[in-house]
Scaffold this motif. Structure first.
Motif, PDB file in Angstrom:
ATOM      1  N   ILE A   3       0.793  -1.225   0.000  1.00  0.00           N
ATOM      2  CA  ILE A   3       0.000   0.000   0.000  1.00  0.00           C
ATOM      3  C   ILE A   3       0.832   1.285   0.000  1.00  0.00           C
ATOM      4  N   PRO A   4       1.957   1.376   0.748  1.00  0.00           N
ATOM      5  CA  PRO A   4       2.695   2.656   0.778  1.00  0.00           C
ATOM      6  C   PRO A   4       3.188   3.140  -0.583  1.00  0.00           C
ATOM      7  N   GLY A  44       2.064   4.209  -3.371  1.00  0.00           N
ATOM      8  CA  GLY A  44       0.760   4.608  -3.868  1.00  0.00           C
ATOM      9  C   GLY A  44       0.517   4.411  -5.346  1.00  0.00           C
ATOM     10  N   PRO A  45       1.313   5.028  -6.234  1.00  0.00           N
ATOM     11  CA  PRO A  45       1.049   4.891  -7.674  1.00  0.00           C
ATOM     12  C   PRO A  45       1.100   3.444  -8.154  1.00  0.00           C
ATOM     13  N   ALA A  46       2.128   2.707  -7.732  1.00  0.00           N
ATOM     14  CA  ALA A  46       2.245   1.309  -8.169  1.00  0.00           C
ATOM     15  C   ALA A  46       1.105   0.471  -7.600  1.00  0.00           C
ATOM     16  N   TRP A  47       0.700   0.774  -6.378  1.00  0.00           N
ATOM     17  CA  TRP A  47      -0.387   0.013  -5.763  1.00  0.00           C
ATOM     18  C   TRP A  47      -1.704   0.263  -6.487  1.00  0.00           C
ATOM     19  N   ALA A  76      -9.612   5.734   3.139  1.00  0.00           N
ATOM     20  CA  ALA A  76      -9.901   6.390   1.863  1.00  0.00           C
ATOM     21  C   ALA A  76      -9.382   7.827   1.857  1.00  0.00           C
ATOM     22  N   HIS A  77      -9.489   8.508   3.000  1.00  0.00           N
ATOM     23  CA  HIS A  77      -8.937   9.858   3.116  1.00  0.00           C
ATOM     24  C   HIS A  77      -7.471   9.886   2.710  1.00  0.00           C
ATOM     25  N   GLN A  78      -6.727   8.907   3.193  1.00  0.00           N
ATOM     26  CA  GLN A  78      -5.292   8.880   2.918  1.00  0.00           C
ATOM     27  C   GLN A  78      -5.005   8.782   1.427  1.00  0.00           C
TER      28      GLN A  78
END
Length: 516
Positions: free
Chosen positions: A202-203, A205-208, A227-229
């Protein structure tokens, strides 16, 4: 193919066998492979003494084998006890002892471990799973959920959630957190796909998000805070996730601001808000938050009761009646006596400890916890009511009000914490006010979650939120004795491992902040 929750067996096995059933963090399984591996897993467990009503602890984190093991336990009639390996080893062992499990299955190594416990059936028969939640005494509480309850959950999802044929679920909540049972039983009963996402994935972001797009997720399941994150990532939008058509939220208050921003990013997606404690099989109410709901309600309701369920308000407390209510806490008769009751209609009832109100149409609002009440200057105050007022402020993305306490637990003052919509410029002044250090609050026993995601959050940039920006708005909604002493903005809220706001970490960071 799908999993029949009445027969507890795979059904229509000749259909769509090669369709993806589970996308684990390690590997994927088709429906045919899931059926085959669940059967082999059940044989292995039987050879080690497993059988109906004998609990099995499942330990791991987002491996495909974890999902396989849950399906196999349902086939065996053995209650599964999910214990995510992100939790401390001591807690996992304590849960194993409390439930008396003779076997622990480690999904990461595909290995069974025998314990010193005898293969003894639980007193409560016909359970689907036992899920442990944090107890007020620090001792985990085992919530016993029957097979009839998970059938009702699956039937409700199929009849009312409108997720389409074979939905693809985004799963990130630990299997120890009951929110994840939406995805587990939704996938099994509807022949869908469960995309498991590990904390390591998850960290990035783009790849996840690209991974989620490749897996074609259609239903996002999480707490609102999680979802906010994701809103920090510009690819979290319809262009990045073109098949995502449903957000399914549970576990926290759903902020108005989050819904508005999601509708900007995903204009075609529906937002479903649900409410329910672990003791009532994940959720009990449902509402689709469309534009009409947003326009009508500054504070969002949590929905209408599911079919074959009743919600009543007794002295302000939400009480739930229905066969989806738990069979009781494991080996805790006194707690069962205090929290459960038999309704005049003969069905199980639960005193939730949550405060709420119902309108004439049966629409429910959740107003916080009974144990969220504090006393300050002689007044009894509901912190959740202040939190909701803070969330309604302009440009506030999320908010919470917490009580700063002395070591004897008496309340010193109320502190509001807000996370602003990204890009908002808060010009602050020095609003230190009360000398906190002089009140000897360090070391106070501030309530919070037991397991914190300390790696994901630090004190960050703390900025006083000037009273001129919040006080007039709060004065229109709250009496003067409920106004917080100050409101502080933080870059991002700290989250527990279940992705809920970690109040204890917030207060610890507040006390360590040199501004105070």
């Amino acid at each position: 193919m799908y999993f029949d929750l009445h027969e507890m067996q795979f059904a229509d096995v000749a259909l769509d066998g090669e369709r993806l059933a589970v996308a684990g963090s390690d590997r994927g399984l088709s429906w045919s492979a899931l059926r085959e591996q669940a059967g082999l897993w059940a044989q292995r467990a039987r050879s080690l003494g497993a059988g109906p009503d004998v609990p099995i602890v499942l330990s791991g984190h987002k491996q495909a084998a974890f999902f396989t093991a849950m399906a196999a336990c349902l086939m065996l009639g053995a209650p599964f006890v999910p214990v995510d390996s992100i939790y401390p080893e001591e807690r996992r062992r304590r849960i194993t002892d409390l439930v008396g499990a003779p076997l622990i299955y480690h999904a990461g190594t595909d290995a069974f471990e025998t314990t010193t416990n005898a293969a003894k059936p639980l007193a409560e028969k016909g359970l689907a799973y036992v899920l442990f939640t944090s107890g007020s005494t620090g001792e985990p509480k085992g919530v016993q959920i029957g097979r009839e309850s998970v059938r009702l959950l699956a039937q409700w999802m199929q009849a009312s959630f409108r997720l389409g044929a074979a939905p693809v679920f985004m799963n990130q909540a630990p299997f120890s957190f009951d929110l994840s049972m939406f995805e587990v039983f939704g996938t099994l009963s509807q022949g869908g796909t469960c995309v498991l996402n590990s904390r390591e994935q998850i960290p990035d972001g783009p790849a996840w998000l690209q991974h989620l797009a490749r897996e074609r997720i259609s239903c996002w399941v999480s707490t609102p805070s999680f979802a906010h994150q994701q809103l920090l990532n510009k690819e979290f939008c319809t262009a990045g996730l073109p098949l995502l058509d449903t957000f399914l939220f549970c576990g926290e208050v759903l902020p108005h601001a989050l819904c508005r921003r999601l509708k900007q990013r995903f204009p075609q997606a529906r937002i479903l808000n649900t409410y329910g404690p672990t003791e009532a099989t994940v959720a009990t109410t449902l509402i689709e938050v469309d534009q009409a709901v947003l326009d009508a309600h500054p504070v969002l309701p949590v929905g209408y009761a599911k079919p074959d369920c009743e919600i009543e308000i007794h002295d302000g407390e939400i009480c739930i009646v229905g066969e989806h209510v738990m069979r009781g806490y494991l080996n805790q008769p006194e707690l069962n006596q205090a929290r459960m009751f038999r309704h005049p209609n003969g069905r199980r009832g639960l005193r939730t400890g949550d405060l709420g109100r119902l309108d004439d149409d049966g629409l429910l609002w959740c107003l916080g916890r009974r144990d969220d009440q504090v006393k300050l200057n002689g007044y009894r105050i509901e912190l959740s009511e202040i939190s909701l007022a803070l969330q309604a402020l302009d440009e506030v993305k999320n908010a919470i009000c917490l009580a700063l306490r002395r070591p004897d637990h008496t309340v010193v003052r109320l502190i509001g914490f807000v996370e602003m919509v990204r890009g908002t410029n808060v010009q602050g002044t020095n609003v230190r006010g009360t000398n906190v250090r002089g009140t000897n609050v360090r070391g106070a026993n501030v309530q919070g979650t037991n397991a914190r995601d300390t790696n994901a959050w630090g004190a960050g940039a703390w900025t006083p939120y000037p009273a001129a920006s919040w006080k007039p708005a709060l004065e229109r909604r709250l009496p003067s004795y409920m106004l917080p002493s100050e409101v502080v903005t933080v870059d991002a809220f700290p989250m527990s491992v279940n992705h809920k706001i970690d109040g204890k970490a917030l207060l610890e960071g507040y006390l360590q902040n040199p501004k105070q």
